[in-house]
Design a protein around this motif. Sequence first.
Motif, mmCIF file in Angstrom:
data_model
loop_
_atom_site.group_PDB
_atom_site.id
_atom_site.type_symbol
_atom_site.label_atom_id
_atom_site.label_comp_id
_atom_site.label_asym_id
_atom_site.label_seq_id
_atom_site.Cartn_x
_atom_site.Cartn_y
_atom_site.Cartn_z
ATOM 1 N N GLY A 1 0.815 -1.221 0.000
ATOM 2 C CA GLY A 1 0.000 0.000 0.000
ATOM 3 C C GLY A 1 0.839 1.257 0.000
ATOM 4 O O GLY A 1 0.358 2.330 0.343
ATOM 5 N N ALA A 2 2.125 1.138 -0.377
ATOM 6 C CA ALA A 2 3.006 2.309 -0.314
ATOM 7 C C ALA A 2 3.145 3.001 -1.670
ATOM 8 O O ALA A 2 3.935 3.924 -1.810
ATOM 9 N N LEU A 3 2.372 2.537 -2.653
ATOM 10 C CA LEU A 3 2.484 3.166 -3.974
ATOM 11 C C LEU A 3 1.832 4.546 -3.956
ATOM 12 O O LEU A 3 0.692 4.687 -3.526
ATOM 13 N N LYS A 4 2.591 5.544 -4.413
ATOM 14 C CA LYS A 4 2.038 6.910 -4.455
ATOM 15 C C LYS A 4 1.953 7.353 -5.902
ATOM 16 O O LYS A 4 2.861 7.109 -6.681
ATOM 17 N N LEU A 5 0.848 7.998 -6.252
ATOM 18 C CA LEU A 5 0.744 8.576 -7.588
ATOM 19 C C LEU A 5 1.102 10.053 -7.484
ATOM 20 O O LEU A 5 0.677 10.727 -6.557
ATOM 21 N N TYR A 6 1.916 10.540 -8.431
ATOM 22 C CA TYR A 6 2.194 11.975 -8.480
ATOM 23 C C TYR A 6 1.291 12.560 -9.555
ATOM 24 O O TYR A 6 1.637 12.582 -10.730
ATOM 25 N N VAL A 7 0.106 12.958 -9.142
ATOM 26 C CA VAL A 7 -0.933 13.337 -10.098
ATOM 27 C C VAL A 7 -0.705 14.749 -10.623
ATOM 28 O O VAL A 7 -0.514 15.683 -9.855
ATOM 29 N N GLU A 8 -0.682 14.853 -11.955
ATOM 30 C CA GLU A 8 -0.609 16.165 -12.593
ATOM 31 C C GLU A 8 -1.960 16.457 -13.232
ATOM 32 O O GLU A 8 -2.685 15.540 -13.604
ATOM 33 N N ASP B 1 -0.832 10.372 -13.183
ATOM 34 C CA ASP B 1 0.612 10.306 -12.982
ATOM 35 C C ASP B 1 1.244 9.945 -14.317
ATOM 36 O O ASP B 1 1.143 8.817 -14.788
ATOM 37 N N ARG B 2 1.888 10.942 -14.935
ATOM 38 C CA ARG B 2 2.449 10.802 -16.278
ATOM 39 C C ARG B 2 3.369 9.580 -16.395
ATOM 40 O O ARG B 2 3.260 8.785 -17.322
ATOM 41 N N LYS B 3 4.272 9.443 -15.415
ATOM 42 C CA LYS B 3 5.275 8.369 -15.470
ATOM 43 C C LYS B 3 4.601 6.992 -15.377
ATOM 44 O O LYS B 3 4.941 6.059 -16.097
ATOM 45 N N ARG B 4 3.605 6.892 -14.490
ATOM 46 C CA ARG B 4 2.923 5.607 -14.294
ATOM 47 C C ARG B 4 2.044 5.261 -15.495
ATOM 48 O O ARG B 4 1.951 4.096 -15.872
ATOM 49 N N LEU B 5 1.412 6.279 -16.092
ATOM 50 C CA LEU B 5 0.585 6.003 -17.280
ATOM 51 C C LEU B 5 1.483 5.553 -18.435
ATOM 52 O O LEU B 5 1.135 4.640 -19.188
ATOM 53 N N LEU B 6 2.652 6.184 -18.541
ATOM 54 C CA LEU B 6 3.597 5.761 -19.586
ATOM 55 C C LEU B 6 4.002 4.306 -19.349
ATOM 56 O O LEU B 6 4.043 3.500 -20.280
ATOM 57 N N GLN B 7 4.262 3.963 -18.096
ATOM 58 C CA GLN B 7 4.639 2.581 -17.735
ATOM 59 C C GLN B 7 3.554 1.593 -18.189
ATOM 60 O O GLN B 7 3.848 0.529 -18.721
ATOM 61 N N VAL B 8 2.277 1.968 -17.982
ATOM 62 C CA VAL B 8 1.157 1.100 -18.378
ATOM 63 C C VAL B 8 1.179 0.864 -19.885
ATOM 64 O O VAL B 8 1.154 -0.275 -20.360
ATOM 65 N N CYS C 1 0.416 -3.113 -14.148
ATOM 66 C CA CYS C 1 -0.401 -2.185 -14.966
ATOM 67 C C CYS C 1 -1.826 -2.119 -14.445
ATOM 68 O O CYS C 1 -2.420 -1.042 -14.364
ATOM 69 N N LYS C 2 -2.390 -3.279 -14.123
ATOM 70 C CA LYS C 2 -3.786 -3.319 -13.675
ATOM 71 C C LYS C 2 -3.947 -2.468 -12.408
ATOM 72 O O LYS C 2 -4.858 -1.661 -12.291
ATOM 73 N N LYS C 3 -3.020 -2.654 -11.471
ATOM 74 C CA LYS C 3 -3.085 -1.879 -10.224
ATOM 75 C C LYS C 3 -2.911 -0.391 -10.501
ATOM 76 O O LYS C 3 -3.562 0.444 -9.866
ATOM 77 N N LEU C 4 -1.997 -0.059 -11.427
ATOM 78 C CA LEU C 4 -1.756 1.362 -11.720
ATOM 79 C C LEU C 4 -2.989 1.999 -12.352
ATOM 80 O O LEU C 4 -3.346 3.128 -12.017
ATOM 81 N N VAL C 5 -3.633 1.263 -13.274
ATOM 82 C CA VAL C 5 -4.843 1.796 -13.910
ATOM 83 C C VAL C 5 -5.946 1.949 -12.857
ATOM 84 O O VAL C 5 -6.635 2.974 -12.800
ATOM 85 N N GLU C 6 -6.077 0.953 -11.985
ATOM 86 C CA GLU C 6 -7.109 1.026 -10.943
ATOM 87 C C GLU C 6 -6.830 2.173 -9.967
ATOM 88 O O GLU C 6 -7.758 2.799 -9.463
#
Length: 322
Positions: free
Chosen positions: A149-156, A197-204, A275-280
Motif C-alpha cells: 500500500g506504499a504506492l504513491k501517484l504523483y498526479v498532474e 501520474d504521467r510516469k505511471r501512465l507511460l509505464q502502463v 499495470c492493472k493496479k496502476l490503472v485502478e
Amino acid sequence: MDHVINSLLPLTRAEAGVPIIYGDTLFGVLDLQSETVDRFTEAEIELFVSLANQIAIAMRNAALFEDAGKSRERAEQSDRVKSAFLASMSHELRTPLNAIINFSKFLKKEIPGRINDEQRDLIGNIADSGQHLLNLINDVLDMSKIESGALKLYVEQDIDLRNILATAINYTQPILADKPVSLYQDLPETLPLMHGDRKRLLQVFLNIISNACKFTESGSVRISAYAEQDHMTIAIADTGPGIAPEDADAVFTAFKQTDSGLRQGGGTGLGMPICKKLVEAHAGQLWFESESGKGSTFFVKLPLAESTQAEPKAPEKVTQYA
Ligand SMILES: Nc1ncnc2c1ncn2[C@@H]1O[C@H](COP(=O)(O)OP(=O)(O)O)[C@@H](O)[C@H]1O
Ligand SMILES: [Mg+2]
C-alpha cells in the motif's frame, strides 16, 4: 477477624463445579454454591454443563480472535519492514547496476578503444543482461510497493494522453524492426485531458504496447483511442498468438506467463499485474478480449478531467512502420 469474614461468607452446603473445557484446553471452572443441602437437581446440572460448554466456545473464539489480531499486527509490521528494506535497497541495487550497463555500452561504442566482433557481442550480452535485471528489480519493487500500500501517484492536472502514447510507441517500435508487423495509430485529432501520474501512465502503455509488439510475429498492432462522456478508452489490438480462456487469469497474476509468454522469454510476468493496479489507482479499468490464435485486444478505460479539452494538434492519424 476470622469470625467477621466467615460470617460474611455463605454457608456452603451444596456445590456444583463444572469444567469450562474446549478440546484439551481447560479455561476454568464454573462454580456454583448454595446454602441448601442437595440444592442442584440433575436437570440443573445438565443445564450448567451446557452453559459451561457455551462459555468454553465463546472463550475459545475470543482467544482465536486475539491470536488473529496479533498475527495481523505481526504481518503488518513485517510488511512495513519489508517495504522500508526494499526502498533503501532499491537505490543500492540500481546504482551499481546502472554503472554496469552504462560502462558496457561505453565499451561497446569503442570510446576507450577498438574491440573485435566477439568482444562486442559479449559486451552486448553484459548490457542486455544488466538491463533485464534492472527491469526485474524495478518490477519487483513496484509490486512490493503496491502490495504494502506504499504506492504513491504523483498526479498532474490536464495530461494529454496522446503525448504519452506517442512516447510509448517511440520506445516500443524497435521491437518490430525485424518482423513483418505494421503499427497503426488510430487516434482522434484531440483527446480530452485527464488528471494522472504521467510516469505511471507511460509505464502502463509501455508494457501493453511492448507486449503486443513482442508477441506478434506477423500482421499488425493497432493503437486506437476514443473519448466518451466522462471517460476515454484506449485499445491496443494485435494479431499475435492470443490468450486461451484457461490462461486468462495468468495474465494478471504476478510472475505468471502463458506458454507463449514463456516461449518468448525475457519477461517477468509482473508487467500486467502492475499495470492493472496502476490503472485502478487512476480509478480506471484494464481488461482484454482475445481469441486463441487470432490476437488480443487490451483495453484501458480512464476517467476524464471535468470539461477540459486539449488544443488541437497536427493529426497523425495513421503511421505505419513496416
Ligand atoms: N498481447 C499479448 N498477446 C498474447 N499474450 C499476452 C499479451 N500480453 C500479455 N500476454 C500474456 O500475459 C503474460 C503476462 O504479461 P506481462 O505481465 O506483461 O509479462 P511479461 O513479462 O511476459 O511481458 C505474458 O507473459 C503473456 O503470456
Ligand atoms: Mg510485459
